[in-house]
Motif scaffolding. Structure first.
Motif, PDB file in Angstrom:
ATOM      1  N   SER A  38       0.844  -1.198   0.000  1.00 36.36           N
ATOM      2  CA  SER A  38       0.000   0.000   0.000  1.00 36.36           C
ATOM      3  C   SER A  38       0.876   1.243   0.000  1.00 36.36           C
ATOM      4  CB  SER A  38      -0.907   0.027   1.237  1.00 36.36           C
ATOM      5  OG  SER A  38      -1.783  -1.084   1.263  1.00 36.36           O
ATOM      6  N   PRO A  39       0.556   2.228  -0.834  1.00 36.03           N
ATOM      7  CA  PRO A  39       1.356   3.451  -0.871  1.00 36.03           C
ATOM      8  C   PRO A  39       1.078   4.410   0.290  1.00 36.03           C
ATOM      9  CG  PRO A  39      -0.382   3.560  -2.506  1.00 36.03           C
ATOM     10  CD  PRO A  39      -0.437   2.183  -1.919  1.00 36.03           C
ATOM     11  N   CYS A  40      -0.088   4.311   0.939  1.00 33.82           N
ATOM     12  CA  CYS A  40      -0.477   5.277   1.977  1.00 33.82           C
ATOM     13  C   CYS A  40      -0.523   4.599   3.350  1.00 33.82           C
ATOM     14  CB  CYS A  40      -1.839   5.885   1.663  1.00 33.82           C
ATOM     15  SG  CYS A  40      -1.901   6.762   0.090  1.00 33.82           S
ATOM     16  N   ILE A  41      -0.088   5.339   4.372  1.00 32.33           N
ATOM     17  CA  ILE A  41      -0.036   4.770   5.717  1.00 32.33           C
ATOM     18  C   ILE A  41      -1.441   4.532   6.276  1.00 32.33           C
ATOM     19  CG2 ILE A  41       0.030   6.976   6.929  1.00 32.33           C
ATOM     20  CD1 ILE A  41       2.071   3.777   7.735  1.00 32.33           C
ATOM     21  N   GLU A  42      -2.435   5.311   5.816  1.00 30.12           N
ATOM     22  CA  GLU A  42      -3.806   5.085   6.277  1.00 30.12           C
ATOM     23  C   GLU A  42      -4.320   3.715   5.819  1.00 30.12           C
ATOM     24  OE1 GLU A  42      -2.952   9.374   6.177  1.00 30.12           O
ATOM     25  OE2 GLU A  42      -2.784   7.754   4.703  1.00 30.12           O
ATOM     26  N   GLN A  43      -3.909   3.298   4.617  1.00 36.69           N
ATOM     27  CA  GLN A  43      -4.270   1.955   4.143  1.00 36.69           C
ATOM     28  C   GLN A  43      -3.629   0.889   5.018  1.00 36.69           C
ATOM     29  OE1 GLN A  43      -2.715   2.900   0.157  1.00 36.69           O
ATOM     30  NE2 GLN A  43      -4.658   2.138  -0.678  1.00 36.69           N
ATOM     31  N   VAL A  44      -2.385   1.138   5.402  1.00 34.26           N
ATOM     32  CA  VAL A  44      -1.664   0.181   6.258  1.00 34.26           C
ATOM     33  C   VAL A  44      -2.373   0.029   7.602  1.00 34.26           C
ATOM     34  CG1 VAL A  44       0.507  -0.259   7.455  1.00 34.26           C
ATOM     35  CG2 VAL A  44       0.534   0.674   5.131  1.00 34.26           C
ATOM     36  N   GLN A  45      -2.808   1.139   8.180  1.00 28.50           N
ATOM     37  CA  GLN A  45      -3.470   1.090   9.488  1.00 28.50           C
ATOM     38  C   GLN A  45      -4.730   0.240   9.431  1.00 28.50           C
ATOM     39  OE1 GLN A  45      -3.897   5.336   9.980  1.00 28.50           O
ATOM     40  NE2 GLN A  45      -2.110   5.490  11.309  1.00 28.50           N
ATOM     41  N   ARG A  46      -5.562   0.449   8.431  1.00 26.63           N
ATOM     42  CA  ARG A  46      -6.809  -0.314   8.330  1.00 26.63           C
ATOM     43  C   ARG A  46      -6.536  -1.785   8.021  1.00 26.63           C
ATOM     44  NH1 ARG A  46     -11.539   2.890   5.218  1.00 26.63           N
ATOM     45  NH2 ARG A  46     -12.653   1.138   6.156  1.00 26.63           N
ATOM     46  N   THR A  47      -5.487  -2.042   7.222  1.00 25.09           N
ATOM     47  CA  THR A  47      -5.136  -3.432   6.893  1.00 25.09           C
ATOM     48  C   THR A  47      -4.637  -4.173   8.131  1.00 25.09           C
ATOM     49  OG1 THR A  47      -4.558  -2.778   4.632  1.00 25.09           O
ATOM     50  CG2 THR A  47      -3.708  -4.886   5.415  1.00 25.09           C
TER      51      THR A  47
END
Length: 308
Positions: free
Chosen positions: A207-216
């Motif tokens: 994922s390019p964005c850290i917000e995507q990482v958090q939800r994942t």
């Protein structure tokens, strides 16, 4: 020609890499009666390519020359037609290692995109493994099938055109590893767990964005995944060169002069003193980082399916 089996001779229908230099190369489909234009002149497939060995130096019509290389996943990543943004060898290498892939592994992937990672995964799991890759976009899925057919790896990969977040990978309890490169990976974590073998397996999400990482990461915890960790790979290239530096003056020359009764206050000795104190130089190899480098590409989140 196959991306997973090396062939010595260029044949009609092969995909070859025309190498003009480290910063200039491109793929070409070898076809009888076809010509390819380069800045060094024309390459005639019938006479210049077909029947020659891979790695041959081919002279073009203007007198310049090129090398014809056998395709590899790494060369294909550098030269493939971009249908989407792609993963490059820096991230691909860590993905292959952290997913613990080997010949015989079963891998599920979504989305296929330009199939940069797909070719590397196929080469890793060959000859007895298999890749199940899911692509949401129909035209991209069809193009990927065509490329796999042309590259001689169609028996090692299954391409499915569907929404992985709604319909999953089309397989259950068969995969050793799952890779996700989609806008909403957290919506596919449940399907990824179902695709992995009952005895466990590894998962990776790009994922390019850290917000995507958090939800994942939250979704991975919810579905019982363990050993969750996120990496960012930054490749820093160094330029190795020869440099010359002065030998440091540690005061040895002055001490030697004093022990010999050398009178530095005498004007007649000033020139000699300067010559004695003049320092030499030494050459050595030094690594200097380039002024520019590739920065952030994306975050890689890895986890393990728990047995309990």
């Amino acid at each position: 020609m196959s991306f997973v089996e090396y062939g010595d001779t260029i044949k009609d229908g092969d995909t070859a890499i025309v190498f003009l230099g480290h910063e200039s190369m491109f793929p070409v489909k070898v076809q009888h009666g076809t010509v390819t234009q380069t800045k060094y002149g024309v390459i005639r497939h019938s006479t210049d390519l077909i029947g020659k060995k891979y790695g041959s130096k081919v002279t073009c019509s203007k007198g310049g020359w090129v090398f014809i290389l056998h395709p590899t996943p790494e060369l294909w990543t550098m030269n493939l037609p971009h249908r989407t943004q792609i993963l490059y060898s820096t991230d691909i290498s860590i993905i292959t290692m952290m997913l613990e892939l080997k010949p015989g592994s079963i891998v599920c992937e979504s989305g296929t995109g330009s199939a940069s990672l797909s070719h590397a995964l196929i080469r890793t799991v060959a000859p007895t493994g298999h890749l199940y890759t899911v692509e949401f976009h129909q035209q991209r899925a069809e193009k990927a099938r065509e490329e796999f057919q042309e590259h001689g790896v169609e028996h090692l990969v299954t391409v499915t055109n569907q929404d992985v977040c709604k319909n999953g990978f089309g397989v259950s309890n068969v995969a050793d590893a799952v890779f996700l490169d989609i806008p909403s990976p957290w919506e596919a974590i449940g399907h990824a767990k179902s695709a992995l073998k009952a005895e466990g397996g590894r998962i990776c999400s790009f994922s390019p964005c850290i917000e995507q990482v958090q939800r994942t990461c939250l979704a991975m915890e919810e579905y019982g995944f363990t050993e969750i960790n996120t990496l960012e790979i930054l490749l820093r290239v160094y330029n190795v060169r020869t440099v010359s530096l002065q030998i440091p003056d540690l005061g040895k020359a002055a001490e030697d002069n004093s022990s010999m009764g050398f009178d530095s206050s005498n004007p007649s000795n000033q020139g000699s003193l300067g010559a004695n104190l003049q320092q030499g130089t030494v050459q050595f190899k030094s690594g200097v980082p380039l002024r520019e480098m590739v920065g952030h590409t994306g975050y890689l989140t890895f986890a393990t399916k728990s047995l309990f």
